[in-house]
Scaffold this motif. Structure first.
Motif, PDB file in Angstrom:
ATOM      1  N   VAL A  53       2.816  -1.701  -3.366  1.00 55.39           N
ATOM      2  CA  VAL A  53       2.652  -1.527  -4.813  1.00 55.39           C
ATOM      3  C   VAL A  53       4.093  -0.853  -4.578  1.00 55.39           C
ATOM      4  N   LEU A  54       5.028  -1.779  -5.883  1.00 54.87           N
ATOM      5  CA  LEU A  54       6.246  -0.809  -5.369  1.00 54.87           C
ATOM      6  C   LEU A  54       6.794  -0.069  -7.081  1.00 54.87           C
ATOM      7  N   TYR A  55       6.216   0.659  -7.127  1.00 56.66           N
ATOM      8  CA  TYR A  55       7.079   2.188  -8.589  1.00 56.66           C
ATOM      9  C   TYR A  55       8.311   1.790  -8.861  1.00 56.66           C
ATOM     10  N   LEU A  56       8.871   2.236  -9.570  1.00 59.67           N
ATOM     11  CA  LEU A  56      10.079   2.224 -10.509  1.00 59.67           C
ATOM     12  C   LEU A  56       9.533   3.320 -11.331  1.00 59.67           C
ATOM     13  N   ALA A  57      11.137   4.453 -11.791  1.00 60.89           N
ATOM     14  CA  ALA A  57      10.289   5.383 -12.443  1.00 60.89           C
ATOM     15  C   ALA A  57      11.936   6.119 -12.911  1.00 60.89           C
ATOM     16  N   GLY A  62       7.418   6.149 -14.895  1.00 60.96           N
ATOM     17  CA  GLY A  62       7.319   4.117 -14.708  1.00 60.96           C
ATOM     18  C   GLY A  62       6.298   2.940 -14.440  1.00 60.96           C
ATOM     19  N   LYS A  63       7.119   1.847 -13.804  1.00 60.45           N
ATOM     20  CA  LYS A  63       6.462   1.188 -13.828  1.00 60.45           C
ATOM     21  C   LYS A  63       6.174   0.467 -12.415  1.00 60.45           C
ATOM     22  N   PRO A  64       4.492  -0.274 -12.270  1.00 67.15           N
ATOM     23  CA  PRO A  64       4.141  -0.290 -10.644  1.00 67.15           C
ATOM     24  C   PRO A  64       4.231  -1.766 -11.178  1.00 67.15           C
ATOM     25  N   SER A  65       4.915  -2.248  -9.812  1.00 70.96           N
ATOM     26  CA  SER A  65       4.736  -3.960  -9.478  1.00 70.96           C
ATOM     27  C   SER A  65       3.877  -4.743  -7.637  1.00 70.96           C
ATOM     28  N   GLY A  66       3.090  -5.034  -8.280  1.00 69.25           N
ATOM     29  CA  GLY A  66       2.161  -6.047  -7.586  1.00 69.25           C
ATOM     30  C   GLY A  66       3.025  -6.097  -6.560  1.00 69.25           C
ATOM     31  N   LEU A  67       2.936  -5.893  -5.271  1.00 71.21           N
ATOM     32  CA  LEU A  67       3.552  -7.765  -3.847  1.00 71.21           C
ATOM     33  C   LEU A  67       3.235  -8.223  -3.735  1.00 71.21           C
ATOM     34  N   GLY A  68       1.783  -7.854  -2.967  1.00 71.23           N
ATOM     35  CA  GLY A  68       0.671  -8.662  -2.730  1.00 71.23           C
ATOM     36  C   GLY A  68       1.339  -7.982  -0.626  1.00 71.23           C
ATOM     37  N   SER A  69       1.255  -9.390  -0.114  1.00 77.07           N
ATOM     38  CA  SER A  69       2.011  -8.842   1.208  1.00 77.07           C
ATOM     39  C   SER A  69       2.631  -9.283   1.471  1.00 77.07           C
ATOM     40  N   LEU A  70       3.260  -8.886   2.512  1.00 80.16           N
ATOM     41  CA  LEU A  70       4.729  -8.715   2.540  1.00 80.16           C
ATOM     42  C   LEU A  70       4.636  -9.045   4.615  1.00 80.16           C
ATOM     43  N   ALA A  96      12.655   5.323  -6.462  1.00 80.78           N
ATOM     44  CA  ALA A  96      11.458   3.294  -5.991  1.00 80.78           C
ATOM     45  C   ALA A  96      10.408   3.968  -5.543  1.00 80.78           C
ATOM     46  N   HIS A  97       9.128   3.607  -5.441  1.00 78.31           N
ATOM     47  CA  HIS A  97       8.384   4.003  -4.226  1.00 78.31           C
ATOM     48  C   HIS A  97       7.063   3.149  -4.066  1.00 78.31           C
ATOM     49  N   ALA A  98       7.511   2.695  -2.607  1.00 85.46           N
ATOM     50  CA  ALA A  98       6.846   1.471  -2.393  1.00 85.46           C
ATOM     51  C   ALA A  98       5.844   1.790  -1.274  1.00 85.46           C
ATOM     52  N   VAL A  99       3.835   1.785  -1.734  1.00 89.03           N
ATOM     53  CA  VAL A  99       2.911   1.796  -0.971  1.00 89.03           C
ATOM     54  C   VAL A  99       2.424   1.031  -0.265  1.00 89.03           C
ATOM     55  N   PHE A 100       1.255   0.831   0.288  1.00 86.98           N
ATOM     56  CA  PHE A 100       1.071  -0.332   0.871  1.00 86.98           C
ATOM     57  C   PHE A 100      -0.119  -0.092   2.079  1.00 86.98           C
ATOM     58  N   ASP A 101      -0.756  -0.891   2.220  1.00 87.46           N
ATOM     59  CA  ASP A 101      -1.679  -0.473   3.727  1.00 87.46           C
ATOM     60  C   ASP A 101      -1.066  -0.646   5.058  1.00 87.46           C
ATOM     61  N   VAL A 102      -1.146  -0.399   6.493  1.00 85.03           N
ATOM     62  CA  VAL A 102      -0.722  -0.740   7.763  1.00 85.03           C
ATOM     63  C   VAL A 102      -1.777  -0.832   8.595  1.00 85.03           C
ATOM     64  N   HIS A 103      -2.872  -0.548   7.864  1.00 78.78           N
ATOM     65  CA  HIS A 103      -4.047  -1.353   8.439  1.00 78.78           C
ATOM     66  C   HIS A 103      -5.745  -0.543   8.208  1.00 78.78           C
ATOM     67  N   ARG A 104      -6.401  -1.093   8.318  1.00 76.98           N
ATOM     68  CA  ARG A 104      -7.492  -1.291   7.423  1.00 76.98           C
ATOM     69  C   ARG A 104      -8.006   0.162   7.030  1.00 76.98           C
ATOM     70  N   SER A 107      -2.856   3.899   5.222  1.00 75.71           N
ATOM     71  CA  SER A 107      -1.581   3.180   4.197  1.00 75.71           C
ATOM     72  C   SER A 107      -0.594   4.543   4.028  1.00 75.71           C
ATOM     73  N   ASP A 108       0.455   3.523   4.026  1.00 75.56           N
ATOM     74  CA  ASP A 108       2.148   4.410   4.001  1.00 75.56           C
ATOM     75  C   ASP A 108       3.176   4.863   3.047  1.00 75.56           C
ATOM     76  N   CYS A 109       4.219   5.121   2.591  1.00 72.30           N
ATOM     77  CA  CYS A 109       4.862   4.764   1.895  1.00 72.30           C
ATOM     78  C   CYS A 109       6.700   4.701   1.994  1.00 72.30           C
ATOM     79  N   VAL A 110       7.392   4.429   1.356  1.00 70.92           N
ATOM     80  CA  VAL A 110       8.365   5.035   1.658  1.00 70.92           C
ATOM     81  C   VAL A 110       9.218   4.807   0.417  1.00 70.92           C
ATOM     82  N   ARG A 111       9.939   5.692   0.507  1.00 66.78           N
ATOM     83  CA  ARG A 111      10.703   6.011  -1.100  1.00 66.78           C
ATOM     84  C   ARG A 111      12.200   6.061  -1.025  1.00 66.78           C
TER      85      ARG A 111
END
Length: 302
Positions: A53-57, A62-70, A96-104, A107-111
């Protein structure tokens, strides 16, 4: 989280944070104007970024956008067009803040972040420093980056109570109507403050810490013309002969220090034109211990 199969996660091999970039257009927006935020997330890792999920604020909203699997090596770009508040002023932060799963089970994030500085509607709107404390609670302010402060009681003893109308060097000022421990002055770093009217002088009431506060500013007139000016304001320590007012003592992190400190009037001779704004002198990049900084408590056109 997704129940889909995951490639084994080996952080020592697989995972360096994937970069996210952020651009803002226009780069110098105005209050009420629309801006476009564009962010790109690039998966530079060896694993898929799941349920991304990518958040723009703007200023945290802000507004979240689902990106699915990258997949590894893939990238995704999203844009968001939104209007700044009509009364927006000062620094506006974009994220810009991205949150994603890295294993079961994790999760992690970048900004990424950016900001612009809009004009402030008043000097008080630009206040960003707490310079005044009380004798009882002397650690609630920090005027010099080392936890020193002006004393509210000492200021009151020379007529500077919150909201007081005072006259120095033939110019009337309104002392900040601020309680101890709240923002009561601006550290002069080149902020733009809107002005109106006209006069012969633009006068400031303030002081410097950690040495003489020297810098360049500009007066902006309604006809589009500009007038550069410079200031050199003495350090607050001691009773200066050129001071507008001498405050009998100050506060340190350990309590009262019976060394007087000085406040000064400094001004700019104005042209006979309608005013639009002033760009405060660029003296420092903010408040740092040991670095000269100029503090402005009041400003008036006379």
């Amino acid at each position: 989280m997704s129940s889909r199969a995951y490639r084994p996660y080996r952080p020592e091999e697989d995972f360096l944070a994937p970069p996210v970039t952020l651009t803002v257009a226009p780069t110098t927006p105005k209050a009420g104007e629309e801006v476009t935020l564009t962010a790109t997330l690039t998966n530079t890792t060896r694993i898929a970024l799941r349920d991304t999920v990518l958040y723009l604020a703007v200023d945290g909203a802000g507004k979240p956008s689902g990106l699915g699997s990258l997949a590894p090596g893939a990238k995704a770009t999203r844009s968001w067009r939104t209007a700044l508040d009509a009364d927006a002023e000062g620094e506006i932060a974009f994220t810009a803040h991205a949150v994603f799963d890295v294993h079961r089970n994790g999760s992690d994030c970048v900004r990424a972040s950016s900001s612009v500085r809009l004009p402030n509607r008043s000097l008080a709107g630009a206040f960003d420093n707490k310079g005044i404390a009380s004798d009882e609670l002397f650690t609630v302010a920090d005027i010099d980056g080392s936890r020193s402060a002006l004393s509210a009681q000492a200021l009151a003893s020379v007529g500077l109570k919150p909201g007081a109308e005072v006259t120095y060097d033939g110019v009337g000022f309104t002392w900040p109507d601020a309680e101890p421990g709240t923002e009561d002055n601006v550290v002069s770093t080149g902020q733009t403050v809107l002005l109106s009217g006209s006069g012969s002088r633009l006068a400031f009431l303030g002081t410097s810490t950690w040495g003489e506060g020297k810098g360049e500013g500009k007066v902006l007139y309604a006809d589009g013309s500009e007038q550069a000016f410079s200031v050199a304001v003495p350090d607050w320590y001691g009773a200066h002969g050129s001071a507008a007012v001498v405050v009998p003592y100050r506060l340190l992190p350990t309590g009262r220090d019976d060394i007087p400190v000085s406040l000064f009037v400094f001004d700019v001779a104005l042209q006979d034109r309608e005013l639009q704004a002033v760009v405060l002198p660029k003296v420092s990049d903010g408040l740092l211990s040991g670095v000269p900084a100029l503090h402005i408590f009041a400003m008036t056109v006379a």
